[in-house]
Design an enzyme around this catalytic site. Structure first.
Site, short mmCIF file in Angstrom:
data_model
loop_
_atom_site.label_atom_id
_atom_site.label_comp_id
_atom_site.label_asym_id
_atom_site.label_seq_id
_atom_site.Cartn_x
_atom_site.Cartn_y
_atom_site.Cartn_z
N GLY A 11 -0.94 65.29 101.12
CA GLY A 11 0.39 65.74 101.50
C GLY A 11 0.40 66.36 102.89
O GLY A 11 -0.62 66.39 103.59
N ALA A 62 2.14 69.70 94.56
CA ALA A 62 3.37 70.07 93.86
C ALA A 62 4.22 68.84 93.62
O ALA A 62 4.05 67.81 94.27
CB ALA A 62 4.17 71.10 94.68
N THR A 103 8.08 78.26 97.09
CA THR A 103 9.23 77.78 97.87
C THR A 103 10.38 78.78 97.95
O THR A 103 10.54 79.63 97.07
CB THR A 103 9.76 76.48 97.22
OG1 THR A 103 10.94 76.04 97.87
CG2 THR A 103 10.08 76.69 95.74
N TYR A 127 13.85 71.85 90.43
CA TYR A 127 12.66 72.06 91.25
C TYR A 127 12.39 73.56 91.45
O TYR A 127 11.28 74.04 91.22
CB TYR A 127 12.83 71.37 92.60
CG TYR A 127 11.83 71.80 93.64
CD1 TYR A 127 10.50 71.41 93.56
CD2 TYR A 127 12.21 72.58 94.74
CE1 TYR A 127 9.57 71.81 94.51
CE2 TYR A 127 11.30 72.97 95.70
CZ TYR A 127 9.98 72.59 95.58
OH TYR A 127 9.07 72.98 96.53
N TRP A 152 11.41 74.51 104.14
CA TRP A 152 11.71 73.43 105.09
C TRP A 152 10.45 72.90 105.78
O TRP A 152 10.40 72.79 107.01
CB TRP A 152 12.69 73.91 106.14
CG TRP A 152 14.00 74.44 105.67
CD1 TRP A 152 14.35 74.83 104.41
CD2 TRP A 152 15.17 74.66 106.47
NE1 TRP A 152 15.65 75.28 104.36
CE2 TRP A 152 16.18 75.19 105.63
CE3 TRP A 152 15.46 74.47 107.81
CZ2 TRP A 152 17.45 75.53 106.08
CZ3 TRP A 152 16.72 74.81 108.27
CH2 TRP A 152 17.72 75.32 107.41
#
Length: 284
Positions: A11, A62, A103, A127, A152
């Site tokens: 990722g 994630a 997050t 989420y 972001w």
């Protein structure tokens, strides 16, 4: 030699840590994709951790498909909640340091001032709820876990907002971008460095920390900054969220207060536009 396990290694954040790892030869690095560390299968995950025997776990893996999570609630919960609890329990049992990435979507977006680590959470999508459940489970099982909330995220690796906007600015004459969601972007390379600053620190002070780049902007202003740097001539228009409906609701305001991570760990937080310039150099 200490073993650092990076989950979600392919990722954005995992890829940036791989780039950064050459600066930290004192560690043996294990970059694991979803086949080597199966966040979607908690029972198998425990076996895999025993096999790898990490000293430090950087959990960058994630379920991040925010809109898709609305229809894949169970999978999002397994990856973002149940797997995190397994890692936290393993870390406690084996005296392993765990940094888990969370997050800004744990918030409902009703604040009008930057959110610190003690701000009340109230996720408004699946989420966000799964990520908050992961935070709570990790801390309940293992109070020594360190959690970093970010927002972001973008990078020169993978698919992300910056890359999509670069392409659309080239392809289109006009572009409408949401102007009523406020926060700050995070260059994954900066977050990776912040994580290594913490790992390298002699002190381990667990708990929740916030990290994003400095600046308070909308997605619309973010695209204007991309346009300013790239010089594309597309006409960019600000639009309300109501004009761009999505399956998952987004918090209208999720700017993170970074004072704690700066004070406790001395982490440097660059201004968003400087980091954006660095990233776009790689994307040209």
């Amino acid at each position: 030699m200490k073993n650092i396990l990076v989950t979600g290694a392919t990722g954005q954040l995992g890829s940036e840590l791989k780039v950064l790892s050459v600066n930290y030869p004192q560690y043996r690095w294990v970059f694991a994709d979803r086949t080597q560390v199966s966040l979607g299968d908690p029972m198998l995950l425990e076996e895999q951790l025993v096999s790898i025997q990490p000293t430090i776990i950087l959990n960058c893996g994630a379920y991040t498909a925010v809109d898709k999570a609305e229809s894949e609630k169970e999978l999002a919960d397994v990856v973002n909640h149940q797997a995190v609890a397994v890692m936290a329990a393993y870390a406690k049992e084996h005296d392993v340091k765990l940094i888990h990435v969370s997050t800004d979507y744990v918030f409902d977006g009703t604040s009008s001032t930057a959110l610190n680590e003690d701000a009340v959470t109230n996720p408004i999508n699946v989420y966000g709820a799964s990520k908050r459940a992961g935070e709570l489970a990790a801390l309940a099982v293992n109070p020594d876990v360190l959690i970093i909330r970010t927002s972001w995220v973008y990078s020169s690796f993978g698919n992300n907002f910056v890359k999509t906007m670069q392409r659309l600015l080239k392809e289109r004459d006009t572009l409408g971008v949401v102007n009523d969601q406020i926060g700050s972007p995070t260059y994954a390379a900066d977050l990776a460095q912040a994580m290594m600053d913490i790992v390298s620190n002699e002190n381990w002070i667990p708990g929740i920390y916030n990290y994003s780049n400095e600046g308070e902007i909308s997605w619309y202003e973010f695209v204007l900054a991309i346009q300013e740097i790239t010089g594309e001539q597309c006409e960019v228009k600000g639009i309300p969220s109501s004009a761009y409906p999505t399956p998952a609701a987004r918090p209208a305001y999720s700017l993170l207060d970074k004072n704690k991570i700066k004070e406790v760990y001395g982490v440097t937080v660059p201004y968003y536009k400087e980091s954006l310039k660095k990233c776009l150099k790689f994307n040209v």
